[in-house]
Design a protein around this motif. Sequence first.
Motif, PDB file in Angstrom:
ATOM      1  N   VAL A  62       8.778   0.117  12.891  1.00 59.48           N
ATOM      2  CA  VAL A  62       7.743  -0.507  12.059  1.00 59.48           C
ATOM      3  C   VAL A  62       6.703   0.547  11.692  1.00 59.48           C
ATOM      4  O   VAL A  62       5.992   1.060  12.563  1.00 59.48           O
ATOM      5  CB  VAL A  62       7.072  -1.696  12.776  1.00 59.48           C
ATOM      6  N   HIS A  63       6.653   0.891  10.409  1.00 61.94           N
ATOM      7  CA  HIS A  63       5.769   1.958   9.924  1.00 61.94           C
ATOM      8  C   HIS A  63       4.779   1.374   8.924  1.00 61.94           C
ATOM      9  O   HIS A  63       5.165   0.595   8.050  1.00 61.94           O
ATOM     10  CB  HIS A  63       6.608   3.051   9.263  1.00 61.94           C
ATOM     11  N   GLY A  64       3.498   1.762   9.032  1.00 59.18           N
ATOM     12  CA  GLY A  64       2.470   1.172   8.181  1.00 59.18           C
ATOM     13  C   GLY A  64       1.901   2.120   7.142  1.00 59.18           C
ATOM     14  O   GLY A  64       1.856   3.345   7.357  1.00 59.18           O
ATOM     15  N   PHE A  65       1.477   1.537   6.019  1.00 62.61           N
ATOM     16  CA  PHE A  65       0.759   2.276   4.989  1.00 62.61           C
ATOM     17  C   PHE A  65      -0.533   1.533   4.667  1.00 62.61           C
ATOM     18  O   PHE A  65      -0.522   0.314   4.471  1.00 62.61           O
ATOM     19  CB  PHE A  65       1.589   2.396   3.703  1.00 62.61           C
ATOM     20  N   ILE A  66      -1.641   2.252   4.616  1.00 60.22           N
ATOM     21  CA  ILE A  66      -2.907   1.720   4.115  1.00 60.22           C
ATOM     22  C   ILE A  66      -2.986   2.102   2.641  1.00 60.22           C
ATOM     23  O   ILE A  66      -2.891   3.289   2.299  1.00 60.22           O
ATOM     24  CB  ILE A  66      -4.122   2.315   4.856  1.00 60.22           C
ATOM     25  N   ALA A  67      -3.146   1.130   1.757  1.00 61.34           N
ATOM     26  CA  ALA A  67      -3.079   1.411   0.327  1.00 61.34           C
ATOM     27  C   ALA A  67      -3.985   0.463  -0.454  1.00 61.34           C
ATOM     28  O   ALA A  67      -4.206  -0.680  -0.047  1.00 61.34           O
ATOM     29  CB  ALA A  67      -1.643   1.262  -0.172  1.00 61.34           C
ATOM     30  N   GLY A  68      -4.510   0.956  -1.577  1.00 62.97           N
ATOM     31  CA  GLY A  68      -5.172   0.087  -2.543  1.00 62.97           C
ATOM     32  C   GLY A  68      -6.520  -0.457  -2.129  1.00 62.97           C
ATOM     33  O   GLY A  68      -6.977  -1.459  -2.702  1.00 62.97           O
ATOM     34  N   LEU A  69      -7.211   0.181  -1.181  1.00 64.30           N
ATOM     35  CA  LEU A  69      -8.523  -0.349  -0.774  1.00 64.30           C
ATOM     36  C   LEU A  69      -9.517  -0.244  -1.940  1.00 64.30           C
ATOM     37  O   LEU A  69      -9.520   0.720  -2.694  1.00 64.30           O
ATOM     38  CB  LEU A  69      -9.054   0.414   0.438  1.00 64.30           C
ATOM     39  N   GLY A  70     -10.370  -1.247  -2.063  1.00 65.00           N
ATOM     40  CA  GLY A  70     -11.389  -1.240  -3.104  1.00 65.00           C
ATOM     41  C   GLY A  70     -10.821  -1.187  -4.510  1.00 65.00           C
ATOM     42  O   GLY A  70     -11.473  -0.678  -5.428  1.00 65.00           O
ATOM     43  N   GLY A  71      -9.622  -1.714  -4.702  1.00 65.23           N
ATOM     44  CA  GLY A  71      -9.041  -1.801  -6.038  1.00 65.23           C
ATOM     45  C   GLY A  71      -8.288  -0.573  -6.495  1.00 65.23           C
ATOM     46  O   GLY A  71      -7.856  -0.514  -7.653  1.00 65.23           O
ATOM     47  N   ARG A  72      -8.123   0.436  -5.616  1.00 68.95           N
ATOM     48  CA  ARG A  72      -7.367   1.618  -6.043  1.00 68.95           C
ATOM     49  C   ARG A  72      -5.937   1.215  -6.387  1.00 68.95           C
ATOM     50  O   ARG A  72      -5.323   0.401  -5.697  1.00 68.95           O
ATOM     51  CB  ARG A  72      -7.373   2.686  -4.954  1.00 68.95           C
ATOM     52  N   ASP A  73      -5.410   1.820  -7.452  1.00 70.26           N
ATOM     53  CA  ASP A  73      -4.062   1.481  -7.906  1.00 70.26           C
ATOM     54  C   ASP A  73      -3.010   1.796  -6.833  1.00 70.26           C
ATOM     55  O   ASP A  73      -3.100   2.808  -6.144  1.00 70.26           O
ATOM     56  CB  ASP A  73      -3.709   2.272  -9.171  1.00 70.26           C
ATOM     57  N   ILE A  74      -2.044   0.900  -6.734  1.00 68.94           N
ATOM     58  CA  ILE A  74      -0.814   1.192  -5.994  1.00 68.94           C
ATOM     59  C   ILE A  74       0.294   1.147  -7.044  1.00 68.94           C
ATOM     60  O   ILE A  74       0.635   0.083  -7.546  1.00 68.94           O
ATOM     61  CB  ILE A  74      -0.517   0.167  -4.887  1.00 68.94           C
ATOM     62  N   THR A  75       0.820   2.305  -7.393  1.00 68.98           N
ATOM     63  CA  THR A  75       1.750   2.375  -8.517  1.00 68.98           C
ATOM     64  C   THR A  75       3.178   2.045  -8.085  1.00 68.98           C
ATOM     65  O   THR A  75       3.505   2.032  -6.884  1.00 68.98           O
ATOM     66  CB  THR A  75       1.736   3.775  -9.136  1.00 68.98           C
ATOM     67  N   LEU A  76       4.011   1.815  -9.094  1.00 69.00           N
ATOM     68  CA  LEU A  76       5.432   1.596  -8.817  1.00 69.00           C
ATOM     69  C   LEU A  76       6.025   2.798  -8.089  1.00 69.00           C
ATOM     70  O   LEU A  76       6.808   2.637  -7.149  1.00 69.00           O
ATOM     71  CB  LEU A  76       6.171   1.358 -10.143  1.00 69.00           C
TER      72      LEU A  76
END
Length: 395
Positions: free
Chosen positions: A349-363
Amino acid sequence: MAQTLVINGNHAAAYGAKLSKVQFISAYPITPQTVIVERLAQMVEIGELNAKFIRVESEHSALAACIGAASTGLRAFTATSSHGLAYMHEMVIWASGARLPIVMPVVTRAFAPPWSIWDEHTDILLERDTGWIVFMAENNQEVLDTIIQAYRIAENENVLLPVMIGMDAFILSHTTTPVEIPDQELVDNFLAQESKRSFILDPNNPITHGSLTYPEWYMEFRYLLYKAMTDAKSVIKDAANQWAKLTGKYHGDLIDCYKCTDADVNMITIGSPSGDAKEAADILRAEGYKTGVIRLRVIRPFPSEELRQAAHNSKVLIVVDRNLSPGIGGILLNEVKGVFQTMKKQPLVHGFIAGLGGRDITLQNFISMFKRGYEILEKDEEPGIEWINLRREVL
């Protein structure tokens, strides 16, 4: 007759409340939720909706007013976001402890400081242990459909719990898409169940609510709350399946399994980013990777058994957290780890922190996260936590 409108997620939420024939609405503005209660105010003003609409001076009062209305048996509705939800936290706990079937969309938004009005899931996930059922919608159609389903679930005599429906700020709240509006008669029949509540305030049959409870009784009340949350699972599944039979709209029940049953690497998501994750899975499937997505449609009750079943063939689980619990990382990552820790054969199980404060998470970000899962598997790496699109050069 059903019609299709091109509307944003906030208007979809308002239509969901209207079709549910809510009888009481309390309103306090906060970006990006304000449009929901503005649209409902218009509906009440022009006579489309017969409901008592009141403006209050704070989010704390907004939910307190709903608690009062729901205690008398009225179908109550409000909406909020971010700091507004944090400000009403005391009443959030009171509503669930009092077992009141209130429904409240939460347009998920980051906290200040620094000030931000953009999307993040930390606000709604901080309320996960308050005794509310918590949904996360992927698109505008699901926002409308889930609000209607929420009243059927909340008012079920074996549940009697309030419900939050999370919807991503600006991604859903302010983006217009086609949304099918079902017939009023269909919704009336769907919500026609009789709610058996023995604790409605009635001057002709006076009872006391929320009085002091001594230690020899308090645990039993908390156990009943816990049991209601557990019992809600079957009610949620029934509501999703019955709605699908009536409308053809099925968004999953507790989870939404997208090509997940045979996947080597499954990605676990919530909310609107799930659409990009599914597209990334499709692209990688075409290249020969066995990838899938498990979207958690419901955060409470947590779908532990359903998640184990959906991911039983997975070698790696990638958890994408658009939230942050400082000191431990992503909230979902740790919840997911807890589900699998007692299994003899556990996925990595591996985690990613992404998109905080509306930052884009792209395809491309989702494709990279999937491929990172394969890399961890092939190199037999220790899973951990990584931050996506963090600008380390400015730190």
